[in-house]
Design a protein around this motif. Structure first.
Motif, PDB file in Angstrom:
ATOM      1  N   UNK A  64      -2.424   8.582  -4.430  1.00 10.26           N
ATOM      2  CA  UNK A  64      -2.598   7.576  -3.385  1.00 10.26           C
ATOM      3  C   UNK A  64      -3.952   7.768  -2.706  1.00 10.26           C
ATOM      4  N   UNK A  65      -4.488   6.673  -2.108  1.00 11.04           N
ATOM      5  CA  UNK A  65      -3.829   5.388  -1.892  1.00 11.04           C
ATOM      6  C   UNK A  65      -3.748   4.563  -3.172  1.00 11.04           C
ATOM      7  N   UNK A  66      -2.715   3.730  -3.236  1.00  9.51           N
ATOM      8  CA  UNK A  66      -2.555   2.814  -4.362  1.00  9.51           C
ATOM      9  C   UNK A  66      -2.143   1.466  -3.795  1.00  9.51           C
ATOM     10  N   UNK A  67      -2.869   0.436  -4.206  1.00 14.07           N
ATOM     11  CA  UNK A  67      -2.661  -0.907  -3.667  1.00 14.07           C
ATOM     12  C   UNK A  67      -2.126  -1.816  -4.770  1.00 14.07           C
ATOM     13  N   UNK A  68      -1.005  -2.477  -4.513  1.00 15.79           N
ATOM     14  CA  UNK A  68      -0.463  -3.455  -5.451  1.00 15.79           C
ATOM     15  C   UNK A  68      -0.683  -4.836  -4.847  1.00 15.79           C
ATOM     16  N   UNK A  69      -1.511  -5.627  -5.529  1.00 18.10           N
ATOM     17  CA  UNK A  69      -1.902  -6.936  -5.015  1.00 18.10           C
ATOM     18  C   UNK A  69      -1.029  -8.017  -5.635  1.00 18.10           C
ATOM     19  N   UNK A  70      -0.221  -8.649  -4.803  1.00 17.12           N
ATOM     20  CA  UNK A  70       0.644  -9.753  -5.234  1.00 17.12           C
ATOM     21  C   UNK A  70       1.559  -9.373  -6.402  1.00 17.12           C
ATOM     22  N   UNK A  96       9.438   5.747  -2.746  1.00 14.90           N
ATOM     23  CA  UNK A  96       8.984   6.749  -3.708  1.00 14.90           C
ATOM     24  C   UNK A  96       9.489   6.423  -5.117  1.00 14.90           C
ATOM     25  N   UNK A  97      10.695   5.900  -5.198  1.00 14.08           N
ATOM     26  CA  UNK A  97      11.249   5.499  -6.490  1.00 14.08           C
ATOM     27  C   UNK A  97      10.462   4.317  -7.062  1.00 14.08           C
ATOM     28  N   UNK A  98      10.070   3.389  -6.196  1.00 15.36           N
ATOM     29  CA  UNK A  98       9.279   2.245  -6.643  1.00 15.36           C
ATOM     30  C   UNK A  98       7.907   2.696  -7.135  1.00 15.36           C
ATOM     31  N   UNK A  99       7.319   3.669  -6.434  1.00  9.65           N
ATOM     32  CA  UNK A  99       6.026   4.217  -6.862  1.00  9.65           C
ATOM     33  C   UNK A  99       6.143   4.831  -8.253  1.00  9.65           C
ATOM     34  N   UNK A 100       7.236   5.544  -8.466  1.00  8.75           N
ATOM     35  CA  UNK A 100       7.467   6.167  -9.771  1.00  8.75           C
ATOM     36  C   UNK A 100       7.628   5.094 -10.848  1.00  8.75           C
ATOM     37  N   UNK A 101       8.338   4.023 -10.513  1.00  8.07           N
ATOM     38  CA  UNK A 101       8.539   2.927 -11.464  1.00  8.07           C
ATOM     39  C   UNK A 101       7.220   2.250 -11.823  1.00  8.07           C
ATOM     40  N   UNK A 115       0.836  -1.202   0.000  1.00  7.89           N
ATOM     41  CA  UNK A 115       0.000   0.000   0.000  1.00  7.89           C
ATOM     42  C   UNK A 115       0.871   1.254   0.000  1.00  7.89           C
ATOM     43  N   UNK A 116       0.746   2.057  -1.042  1.00  8.88           N
ATOM     44  CA  UNK A 116       1.417   3.358  -1.062  1.00  8.88           C
ATOM     45  C   UNK A 116       0.444   4.399  -0.541  1.00  8.88           C
ATOM     46  N   UNK A 117       0.876   5.158   0.451  1.00  7.91           N
ATOM     47  CA  UNK A 117      -0.010   6.146   1.052  1.00  7.91           C
ATOM     48  C   UNK A 117       0.804   7.244   1.725  1.00  7.91           C
ATOM     49  N   UNK A 118       0.098   8.324   2.061  1.00  7.39           N
ATOM     50  CA  UNK A 118       0.721   9.414   2.817  1.00  7.39           C
ATOM     51  C   UNK A 118      -0.084   9.618   4.090  1.00  7.39           C
ATOM     52  N   UNK A 119       0.604   9.882   5.183  1.00  8.92           N
ATOM     53  CA  UNK A 119      -0.058  10.124   6.464  1.00  8.92           C
ATOM     54  C   UNK A 119      -1.071  11.251   6.333  1.00  8.92           C
ATOM     55  N   UNK A 120      -0.759  12.266   5.523  1.00  9.96           N
ATOM     56  CA  UNK A 120      -1.596  13.461   5.398  1.00  9.96           C
ATOM     57  C   UNK A 120      -2.640  13.350   4.288  1.00  9.96           C
ATOM     58  N   UNK A 121      -2.884  12.143   3.794  1.00  7.33           N
ATOM     59  CA  UNK A 121      -3.869  11.935   2.725  1.00  7.33           C
ATOM     60  C   UNK A 121      -5.163  11.398   3.342  1.00  7.33           C
ATOM     61  N   UNK A 122      -6.246  12.188   3.308  1.00 11.21           N
ATOM     62  CA  UNK A 122      -7.489  11.728   3.941  1.00 11.21           C
ATOM     63  C   UNK A 122      -8.062  10.459   3.309  1.00 11.21           C
ATOM     64  N   UNK A 123      -7.886  10.316   1.993  1.00  6.96           N
ATOM     65  CA  UNK A 123      -8.396   9.118   1.324  1.00  6.96           C
ATOM     66  C   UNK A 123      -7.568   7.885   1.671  1.00  6.96           C
ATOM     67  N   UNK A 153       2.969  -1.236   4.279  1.00  2.70           N
ATOM     68  CA  UNK A 153       2.769   0.169   3.897  1.00  2.70           C
ATOM     69  C   UNK A 153       4.053   0.763   3.343  1.00  2.70           C
ATOM     70  N   UNK A 154       3.894   1.570   2.305  1.00  2.00           N
ATOM     71  CA  UNK A 154       5.023   2.222   1.646  1.00  2.00           C
ATOM     72  C   UNK A 154       4.808   3.736   1.600  1.00  2.00           C
ATOM     73  N   UNK A 155       5.924   4.458   1.541  1.00  2.00           N
ATOM     74  CA  UNK A 155       5.887   5.918   1.645  1.00  2.00           C
ATOM     75  C   UNK A 155       5.585   6.611   0.323  1.00  2.00           C
TER      76      UNK A 155
END
Length: 226
Positions: A187-193, A176-181, A9-17, A45-47
């Protein structure tokens, strides 16, 4: 033995969603727990920083920040916050934007990586998001973060050392580099398996459905025991 489903899960602490998405994921997985063959899931969880240029001590409230950052009229921002507050309530979360202290979240992300190394990432993520969105706590300053770390069951001195040394900053940047890749732009963005991408705070039912689907797929492809 079927391997667990890995949900990144890519997310930010300050992201309400992101907090809504986290709770909907948890509620969705809870729906599957009573299945005769319940999916086994491992969540990490990922940054992701939505606004890395935000000062630690922002002068003003959330409306001030969004109106300035996004250039939106204040009335439109208020409508937007009222809407997300209503959605959060349906997920069982009581958002308090009137108390919220907007801040830079990079140190909070470093703390999440420290907590992960201690086996308490889930507790830390919940504590940070609850503190930020429902309690009006500050999550950008080291002293405040150390206090929250202890509330999540972590050692205060070790947490302070991790934050002051900045040794987990490289982990934040790697996420963050992985998110860019992956091409993640929100976010949020979920990568399943590692093969399915799910964007946004989907309903709990949607998470339950995909968990069951992926679990069934894994069992079909798992090597059979002799």
């Amino acid at each position: 033995m079927t391997e667990k489903i890995k949900i990144d899960v890519w997310s930010d602490i300050a992201c309400p969603w992101c907090y809504i998405g986290k709770r909907n994921l948890e509620n969705g997985l809870a729906q599957t727990a009573a299945d005769s063959d319940a999916p086994q899931v491992e969540v990490t969880f990922h940054s992701y920083e939505l606004s890395p240029d935000t000062p630690v001590d922002f002068e003003g409230d959330e409306i001030d920040f969004l109106a300035g950052h996004k250039g939106m009229p204040r009335e439109r921002v208020k409508e937007m916050l009222d809407n997300v507050t209503g959605v959060a309530a349906k997920a069982g979360l009581e958002y308090r934007f009137d108390l919220l202290q907007h801040t830079n979240t990079v140190k909070a992300h470093e703390l999440l990586h420290f907590a992960k190394a201690q086996g308490r990432q889930h507790e830390m993520a919940e504590r940070l998001m609850s503190a930020y969105f429902t309690e009006g706590r500050h999550v950008g300053r080291i002293d405040d973060l150390v206090e929250l770390a202890t509330e999540a069951g972590l050692d205060a001195d070790a947490a302070r050392d991790a934050l002051q040394s900045g040794r987990y900053l490289a982990h934040v940047h790697a996420d963050q580099a992985q998110a860019q890749a992956y091409g993640i732009q929100g976010v949020p963005f979920f990568v399943i398996d590692g093969k399915y991408g799910v964007s946004g705070a989907q309903p709990a039912d949607a998470f339950a459905q995909i968990a069951r689907q992926v679990w069934a797929e894994k069992q079909q492809t798992a090597p059979q025991q002799a």
